[in-house]
Design an enzyme around this catalytic site. Structure first.
Site, PDB file in Angstrom:
ATOM      1  N   PHE A  61      26.604   9.658  52.020  1.00 45.40           N
ATOM      2  CA  PHE A  61      26.427   9.821  50.564  1.00 45.40           C
ATOM      3  C   PHE A  61      27.585  10.562  49.904  1.00 45.40           C
ATOM      4  CE2 PHE A  61      22.323   9.675  52.701  1.00 45.40           C
ATOM      5  CZ  PHE A  61      21.726   8.599  52.059  1.00 45.40           C
ATOM      6  N   LYS A  97      48.438   3.533  58.723  1.00 42.71           N
ATOM      7  CA  LYS A  97      47.488   4.586  58.333  1.00 42.71           C
ATOM      8  C   LYS A  97      47.281   5.571  59.482  1.00 42.71           C
ATOM      9  CE  LYS A  97      44.089   3.415  55.425  1.00 42.71           C
ATOM     10  NZ  LYS A  97      42.843   2.802  54.933  1.00 42.71           N
ATOM     11  N   ALA A 114      26.938   8.626  28.462  1.00 41.16           N
ATOM     12  CA  ALA A 114      27.343   7.276  28.061  1.00 41.16           C
ATOM     13  C   ALA A 114      28.860   7.166  28.101  1.00 41.16           C
ATOM     14  CB  ALA A 114      26.835   6.997  26.651  1.00 41.16           C
ATOM     15  N   CYS A 171      32.160   1.397  45.681  1.00 45.23           N
ATOM     16  CA  CYS A 171      30.769   1.467  46.172  1.00 45.23           C
ATOM     17  C   CYS A 171      29.747   0.891  45.187  1.00 45.23           C
ATOM     18  CB  CYS A 171      30.418   2.904  46.533  1.00 45.23           C
ATOM     19  SG  CYS A 171      31.308   3.483  47.993  1.00 45.23           S
ATOM     20  N   ASP A 208      41.645   2.974  63.763  1.00 43.07           N
ATOM     21  CA  ASP A 208      41.758   2.019  62.655  1.00 43.07           C
ATOM     22  C   ASP A 208      42.678   0.879  63.094  1.00 43.07           C
ATOM     23  OD1 ASP A 208      41.107   2.567  59.353  1.00 43.07           O
ATOM     24  OD2 ASP A 208      42.483   0.914  59.849  1.00 43.07           O
ATOM     25  N   ASN A 226      22.146   4.171  45.596  1.00 45.35           N
ATOM     26  CA  ASN A 226      23.183   3.672  44.691  1.00 45.35           C
ATOM     27  C   ASN A 226      22.587   2.826  43.567  1.00 45.35           C
ATOM     28  OD1 ASN A 226      25.198   5.030  45.922  1.00 45.35           O
ATOM     29  ND2 ASN A 226      26.203   3.268  46.857  1.00 45.35           N
ATOM     30  N   THR A 276      32.905  -2.565  53.744  1.00 46.20           N
ATOM     31  CA  THR A 276      31.955  -3.672  53.548  1.00 46.20           C
ATOM     32  C   THR A 276      32.113  -4.151  52.102  1.00 46.20           C
ATOM     33  OG1 THR A 276      30.268  -1.984  53.081  1.00 46.20           O
ATOM     34  CG2 THR A 276      30.236  -2.975  55.272  1.00 46.20           C
TER      35      THR A 276
HETATM   36  P1  NAD Z   1      38.188   1.893  53.062  1.00 46.55           P
HETATM   37  O1  NAD Z   1      38.595   0.522  52.717  1.00 46.55           O
HETATM   38  O2  NAD Z   1      38.887   3.063  52.432  1.00 46.55           O
HETATM   39  O3  NAD Z   1      38.294   2.104  54.636  1.00 46.55           O
HETATM   40  C1  NAD Z   1      37.917   1.152  55.574  1.00 46.55           C
HETATM   41  C2  NAD Z   1      38.856   1.280  56.770  1.00 46.55           C
HETATM   42  O4  NAD Z   1      38.396   0.446  57.830  1.00 46.55           O
HETATM   43  C3  NAD Z   1      40.294   0.846  56.477  1.00 46.55           C
HETATM   44  O5  NAD Z   1      41.186   1.888  56.809  1.00 46.55           O
HETATM   45  C4  NAD Z   1      40.497  -0.380  57.355  1.00 46.55           C
HETATM   46  O6  NAD Z   1      41.810  -0.525  57.814  1.00 46.55           O
HETATM   47  C5  NAD Z   1      39.546  -0.081  58.489  1.00 46.55           C
HETATM   48  N1  NAD Z   1      39.172  -1.244  59.293  1.00 46.55           N
HETATM   49  C6  NAD Z   1      38.913  -2.511  58.898  1.00 46.55           C
HETATM   50  N2  NAD Z   1      38.627  -3.294  59.964  1.00 46.55           N
HETATM   51  C7  NAD Z   1      38.690  -2.498  61.060  1.00 46.55           C
HETATM   52  C8  NAD Z   1      38.469  -2.718  62.448  1.00 46.55           C
HETATM   53  N3  NAD Z   1      38.133  -3.930  62.911  1.00 46.55           N
HETATM   54  N4  NAD Z   1      38.632  -1.678  63.291  1.00 46.55           N
HETATM   55  C9  NAD Z   1      38.986  -0.459  62.822  1.00 46.55           C
HETATM   56  N5  NAD Z   1      39.188  -0.181  61.509  1.00 46.55           N
HETATM   57  C10 NAD Z   1      39.046  -1.200  60.654  1.00 46.55           C
HETATM   58  O7  NAD Z   1      36.624   1.972  52.758  1.00 46.55           O
HETATM   59  P2  NAD Z   1      35.723   3.281  52.500  1.00 46.55           P
HETATM   60  O8  NAD Z   1      35.708   3.632  51.072  1.00 46.55           O
HETATM   61  O9  NAD Z   1      36.096   4.331  53.498  1.00 46.55           O
HETATM   62  O10 NAD Z   1      34.289   2.698  52.834  1.00 46.55           O
HETATM   63  C11 NAD Z   1      33.870   2.414  54.149  1.00 46.55           C
HETATM   64  C12 NAD Z   1      32.370   2.190  54.132  1.00 46.55           C
HETATM   65  O11 NAD Z   1      31.720   3.380  53.752  1.00 46.55           O
HETATM   66  C13 NAD Z   1      31.894   1.121  53.154  1.00 46.55           C
HETATM   67  O12 NAD Z   1      30.793   0.462  53.687  1.00 46.55           O
HETATM   68  C14 NAD Z   1      31.472   1.943  51.944  1.00 46.55           C
HETATM   69  O13 NAD Z   1      30.524   1.277  51.152  1.00 46.55           O
HETATM   70  C15 NAD Z   1      30.876   3.161  52.633  1.00 46.55           C
HETATM   71  N6  NAD Z   1      30.869   4.381  51.830  1.00 46.55           N
HETATM   72  C16 NAD Z   1      31.996   4.737  51.148  1.00 46.55           C
HETATM   73  C17 NAD Z   1      31.979   5.898  50.389  1.00 46.55           C
HETATM   74  C18 NAD Z   1      33.173   6.281  49.546  1.00 46.55           C
HETATM   75  O14 NAD Z   1      33.026   7.164  48.693  1.00 46.55           O
HETATM   76  N7  NAD Z   1      34.338   5.687  49.746  1.00 46.55           N
HETATM   77  C19 NAD Z   1      30.829   6.695  50.351  1.00 46.55           C
HETATM   78  C20 NAD Z   1      29.732   6.321  51.104  1.00 46.55           C
HETATM   79  C21 NAD Z   1      29.755   5.151  51.838  1.00 46.55           C
END
Ligand code: NAD
Length: 439
Positions: free
Chosen positions: A153, A35, A256, A264, A30, A212, A86
Site C-alpha cells: 500500500f 537499473k 477537487a 496504480c 531485475d 484503490n 502489472t
Molecule cells: P515499475 O515499473 O517501477 O517496476 C517494475 C520492475 O519490474 C521494473 O524495474 C522491471 O524492469 C522489472 N521487471 C519486469 N519483468 C521482470 C522480470 N521478468 N524479472 C525481474 N524484474 C522484472 O513498477 P512499480 O511501480 O514498482 O509497480 C510494481 C507493482 O507494484 C505493480 O503491480 C504495481 O501496481 C504495484 N504497486 C505499486 C505501487 C507504487 O506506488 N508504485 C504501490 C503499490 C503497489
C-alpha cells in the site's frame, strides 16, 4: 532472513533497501541490467525522498546485493517477493500479467525446497491460485514450496516511511508456516504494533484492488460535485470542508482538482472492472467505469477552462505548465494528468513550456514535443496563462508578485486547488480554480 525482491522498480527497490536496512539478507533482482548496476552502485533509478540514504546504509551493511539472475535468486531466498509491474494491457482494460508469469516460470525451477513465494504486485483476483498451480507443475513433488500474497500500500513520495511503518500488513496465506515466515520478515513492524490482517489468498488480492477502487471513487465523487458546482454556481471547497467535518466521511481524498493518475489507480480500477466482467460480476463494480470517466473528464475541464481564460483559442498562446509528475514528491509520469493536459494543449496549437522539479527527463521521454525547463521563472516568462497541474511545495512557495511581471498576462488556473488564491489575486493575478464558476 534470506529474502529476494524480484522487480526493483518504485515498489521493489524501496522494499529491498528497507528490508536490508532492517537486518535481512536481501538480493534484489531485475531484468533491467542498467537499473541493477545503478542500484548496486548506490544510485536510485528514480526520485523517492529518503531512499538514497536507506540504500546507502543497506549496501554499506553488506545486507543488500543486486543481480539479474533468477537462478541466483532461487539459491539465495527462503522468501521471494514478486514486485514486477502489472501495467494495463495494450488495447484492453485488463492487467498485463506477462511480467509476473515470466518471474514465476523463471524462478520455479531454481527454488530451494521449503521456500515461500510471496506476491506483492497488484494483480487480478485469481492470480495467486493460478501461480500455486503453475509452481506445482514446475517444482518436484514434495518440494514444500508455498505461495502467499502480501499486497503493498506504499505511496510514492512516502514510500520509505510507508514500508518501514505501514498502517497495516495484509497477508494471504495457506498455512501457519507461511504466516510464521511472514511474521518473521515483518518482526520490526509487528513489534511496533502494526495491525496484522491474515486472509486467504483471494481476499488478500482483493484488499489491494478494493482499497484503490475506494480511493479512486472518493476522488471522483468530489470531482463530480465540482462539475455540478461549476454549472450551478456552487463552491466545491466549502462543500468539501463541510462534508469533511462528518467523521463518517472524512476530509482526506476530498480535494477537487485534476484527478488521479500514476502507475496504480487508473490501471487498477480498469483491471478490477475487466476481471469482474470476466467473472460475470461486472455489475457489482459498474460504478468504477463512471469513476474512470469522471476522472478523465477533469482533464477536459482543465482544457476548456484554460481555453476560456486565453480568449477561446490556443493559437499563438504561450502556456506555462507547472508540474509533469502524476503527483508531487515523485518523478513518475505514468498516466500523469499534467502531461495529458500538456499534450492536449500542444495538439490544440498552444506553445507549451513545462516545469517540474524532478520529472522533466521522464516527461521528455514520453512527450518530446513540449519545451522543458528546470527554471520555473523561464516557464512563466511571456505566458498568457499559467496552469498549476502538480501540487509541489515549490509552487506554493513561489512569489506571485515577482512572477506576475514576467507574464504577458498574469492569469492562473490552479487545477490542484493548492495555491493561496488570495495571495495570488492580491499580486494582480486573475485566478481560476476548479469547482467554482469561471471568473
Ligand atoms: P515499475 O515499473 O517501477 O517496476 C517494475 C520492475 O519490474 C521494473 O524495474 C522491471 O524492469 C522489472 N521487471 C519486469 N519483468 C521482470 C522480470 N521478468 N524479472 C525481474 N524484474 C522484472 O513498477 P512499480 O511501480 O514498482 O509497480 C510494481 C507493482 O507494484 C505493480 O503491480 C504495481 O501496481 C504495484 N504497486 C505499486 C505501487 C507504487 O506506488 N508504485 C504501490 C503499490 C503497489
Amino acid at each position: 532472513m534470506q529474502l529476494t525482491v524480484i522487480g526493483t522498480g518504485y515498489l521493489g527497490a524501496v522494499h529491498a533497501a528497507c528490508m536490508a536496512d532492517l537486518g535481512h539478507d536481501v538480493l534484489g533482482v531485475d531484468v533491467d541490467a542498467a537499473k541493477i548496476e545503478k542500484l548496486a552502485a548506490g544510485q536510485t533509478p528514480f526520485f523517492e525522498p529518503g531512499l538514497p540514504a536507506v540504500l546507502a546504509r543497506a549496501l554499506a551493511s553488506g545486507n543488500l546485493r543486486f543481480s539479474t539472475s533468477l537462478e541466483e535468486a532461487g539459491a539465495h531466498g527462503e522468501v521471494h517477493f514478486i514486485c514486477v509491474g502489472t501495467p494495463q494491457q495494450a488495447g484492453s482494460q485488463a492487467a498485463d500479467m506477462q511480467f509476473v508469469d515470466a518471474v514465476v516460470d523463471g524462478l520455479a525451477p531454481h527454488l530451494r525446497p521449503g521456500s515461500l513465494v510471496v506476491g506483492k504486485s497488484t494483480v487480478p483476483v485469481g492470480t495467486a491460485a493460478r501461480i500455486v498451480s503453475r509452481i506445482a507443475e514446475l517444482t518436484p513433488p514434495g518440494s514444500g514450496v508455498e505461495v502467499a500474497w502480501n499486497p503493498e500500500f506504499l505511496r510514492e513520495g512516502f514510500a520509505v516511511h510507508d514500508t518501514m511503518t505501514p498502517d497495516r500488513l495484509v497477508v494471504g496465506v495457506q498455512s501457519e508456516w507461511a504466516e510464521r515466515q511472514l511474521r518473521a520478515v515483518y518482526a520490526a513492524a509487528l513489534e511496533a504494533g502494526t495491525p496484522w490482517v491474515k486472509a486467504d489468498l483471494t481476499t488478500a488480492e482483493l484488499v489491494k484492488v478494493s482499497a484503490n477502487a475506494f480511493l479512486a471513487t472518493k476522488i471522483s465523487f468530489i470531482n463530480a460535485m465540482a462539475e455540478i458546482c461549476e454549472e450551478i454556481g456552487g463552491d466545491v471547497h466549502t462543500l468539501a470542508e463541510a462534508l469533511g467535518h462528518d467523521a463518517r466521511i472524512g476530509r482526506r481524498f476530498l480535494s477537487a482538482g485534476l484527478g488521479f493518475g500514476g502507475g496504480c489507480l487508473p490501471k487498477d480500477i480498469r483491471a478490477f472492472s475487466a476481471r469482474a466482467k470476466e467473472l460475470g460480476l461486472g455489475q457489482s463494480v459498474a460504478f468504477l467505469d463512471a469513476v474512470d470517466e469522471i476522472n478523465l473528464r477533469c482533464r477536459d475541464r482543465v482544457m476548456s477552462a484554460a481555453r476560456d481564460l486565453v480568449g477561446g483559442t490556443f493559437t499563438d498562446r504561450r502556456v506555462a505548465v507547472l508540474g509533469a509528475a502524476f503527483k508531487p514528491n515523485s518523478d513518475d509520469v505514468r498516466d500523469s494528468p499534467a502531461l495529458h493536459v500538456a499534450r492536449a494543449l500542444i495538439e490544440a496549437g498552444a506553445d507549451v513550456r513545462i516545469h517540474d522539479p524532478e520529472a522533466t527527463e521522464n516527461a521528455r521521454s514520453i512527450l518530446s514535443a513540449a519545451d522543458y525547463t528546470t527554471d520555473v521563472l523561464k516557464a512563466v516568462e511571456g505566458s498568457d496563462v499559467v496552469l498549476h497541474l502538480t501540487e509541489w511545495q515549490d509552487y506554493r512557495d513561489l512569489d506571485p508578485t515577482a512572477l506576475a511581471g514576467l507574464t504577458r498576462t498574469p492569469r492562473l488556473l490552479d487545477a490542484r486547488n493548492a495555491l493561496d488564491v488570495h495571495r495570488w489575486r492580491s499580486a494582480g493575478w486573475a485566478v481560476h480554480t476548479l469547482g467554482r464558476p469561471l471568473v
